[in-house]
Enzyme design. Structure first.
Site, PDB file in Angstrom:
ATOM      1  N   SER A  93     117.743  65.608  59.559  1.00 59.40           N
ATOM      2  CA  SER A  93     118.048  66.294  58.304  1.00 59.40           C
ATOM      3  C   SER A  93     119.246  67.237  58.481  1.00 59.40           C
ATOM      4  O   SER A  93     120.333  66.788  58.840  1.00 59.40           O
ATOM      5  CB  SER A  93     116.797  67.022  57.800  1.00 59.40           C
ATOM      6  OG  SER A  93     116.942  67.390  56.456  1.00 59.40           O
ATOM      7  N   ASP A 120     113.377  58.161  50.823  1.00 57.80           N
ATOM      8  CA  ASP A 120     114.103  59.429  50.957  1.00 57.80           C
ATOM      9  C   ASP A 120     115.310  59.438  50.022  1.00 57.80           C
ATOM     10  O   ASP A 120     116.118  58.505  50.030  1.00 57.80           O
ATOM     11  CB  ASP A 120     114.563  59.579  52.414  1.00 57.80           C
ATOM     12  CG  ASP A 120     115.216  60.917  52.717  1.00 57.80           C
ATOM     13  OD1 ASP A 120     115.278  61.782  51.823  1.00 57.80           O
ATOM     14  OD2 ASP A 120     115.674  61.083  53.867  1.00 57.80           O
ATOM     15  N   HIS A 132     111.386  61.151  54.105  1.00 52.77           N
ATOM     16  CA  HIS A 132     112.299  61.978  54.885  1.00 52.77           C
ATOM     17  C   HIS A 132     111.710  62.398  56.244  1.00 52.77           C
ATOM     18  O   HIS A 132     110.567  62.841  56.315  1.00 52.77           O
ATOM     19  CB  HIS A 132     112.652  63.217  54.053  1.00 52.77           C
ATOM     20  CG  HIS A 132     113.773  64.032  54.586  1.00 52.77           C
ATOM     21  ND1 HIS A 132     115.030  63.525  54.824  1.00 52.77           N
ATOM     22  CD2 HIS A 132     113.841  65.342  54.927  1.00 52.77           C
ATOM     23  CE1 HIS A 132     115.816  64.477  55.279  1.00 52.77           C
ATOM     24  NE2 HIS A 132     115.113  65.584  55.364  1.00 52.77           N
TER      25      HIS A 132
END
Length: 315
Positions: A163, A258, A290
């Site tokens: 991320s 995601d 995610h």
């Protein structure tokens, strides 16, 4: 109590709440677990200060099989959390690094950069670059960290993250390509569900109004002096220096559910368009969301991803 003390200005659940009176309430990533010898994997860990002046620290990991006579690839890892939450010392990232280090048989440095909003982006990048310089100093003899000096192969250095941490890994590789650091060879980067974005929607981003608004505002809040959603820091396709990405290979993982998925694919396209002609692969995992491999490390897909990343770093 002031009337607005409980009124929420920004709701970035499940990470943080920002109140109108300026208070910030972190929801996720607040727990801290000590460094240890992991009973399941045999991986050892310990904490080090990288820059006391700027409160930058890291957790180092050595696989149970480590032997100073045999040098191992070196991974510098950047945790996720939207630049706002988490640390290398939380149980989630401690467990993730234990699993990754055991599977890949690498030495790892999990970097504790300072968080927004108290330390707005780009401070996370500056802290991470300082950490990378500290790693390089272990090779040139300026540093004094025996775990790294005795066990790491400085010709096989990797950057990785999930991320926001994947975003940092990318931006560090860009900077490395422009400035270089004596003592280390950056072999590759792996980006797990990278936090890239842009002003104009791609794929189905435009149909996901609330999710898109969340991601828009998250970047603008964590980086208040940004040029916007097409800032090269968050949209690599807008970076005129993209072709200078300073590594030989890139592995990108994206998850089917995601909202950031399209950006992972777009990143590969952008690398090709700018003339970066080295190895790049995108793996899309069906049915997952995610950073699934961080949240659910023991899942079938999580374990499969660890194996793929391990082979990437030992290829």
């Amino acid at each position: 109590m002031a009337a607005n003390s409980t009124e929420i200005l920004h709701d970035f659940s499940p990470m943080i709440l920002v109140y109108k009176d300026g208070r910030v309430e972190r929801i996720a990533g607040k727990d801290i677990v000590p460094a240890s010898v992991d009973s399941e994997t045999g991986v050892q860990s310990k904490d080090v200060e990288i820059s006391p002046e700027f409160d930058i620290s890291a957790r180092l990991y050595l696989p149970g099989t480590a032997n100073p006579g045999r040098k191992l690839p070196l991974l510098v890892y950047f945790h996720g959390g939207g630049f706002l939450v988490e640390s290398p010392f939380s149980s989630m990232y401690h467990n993730h690094l234990n699993s990754l280090v055991a599977e890949a048989n690498v030495v790892a440095v999990s970097v504790g950069y300072r968080l927004a909003p108290e330390h707005p982006v780009p401070i996370a990048y500056e802290d991470s670059w300082l950490a990378l310089k500290w790693v390089a100093s272990q090779s040139t003899g300026d540093g004094q960290e025996p775990w790294i000096q005795e066990n790491a192969d400085f010709d096989h250095v990797y950057l990785g993250g999930d991320s926001a941490g994947a975003n940092i890994a990318h931006n560090m590789a860009i900077r490395f390509g422009q400035e270089k650091l004596d003592g280390i060879n950056l072999e590759g980067i792996f980006l797990n569900c990278p936090y890239f974005w842009g002003k104009d929607p791609i794929g189905n981003e435009g149909t996901l109004y609330f999710a898109k608004s969340y991601v828009d505002n998250l970047w603008l809040y964590s980086c208040p002096n940004t040029t916007g959603l097409d800032d090269p820091l968050i949209n690599p396709a807008m970076d005129l220096s993209l072709s200078k990405l300073g590594c030989q290979k890139v592995l990108i993982y994206v998850a089917e559910k995601d909202i950031l998925k399209e950006r992972g694919h777009y990143y590969k396209e952008a690398l090709r368009k700018c003339g970066w002609d080295r190895e790049v692969q995108v793996v899309e995992v069906k049915g997952e969301d995610h950073v699934f491999s961080v949240f659910f490390p023991n899942s079938e897909n999580g374990k499969a991803m660890l194996k793929r990343v391990a082979s990437f770093m030992n290829g």
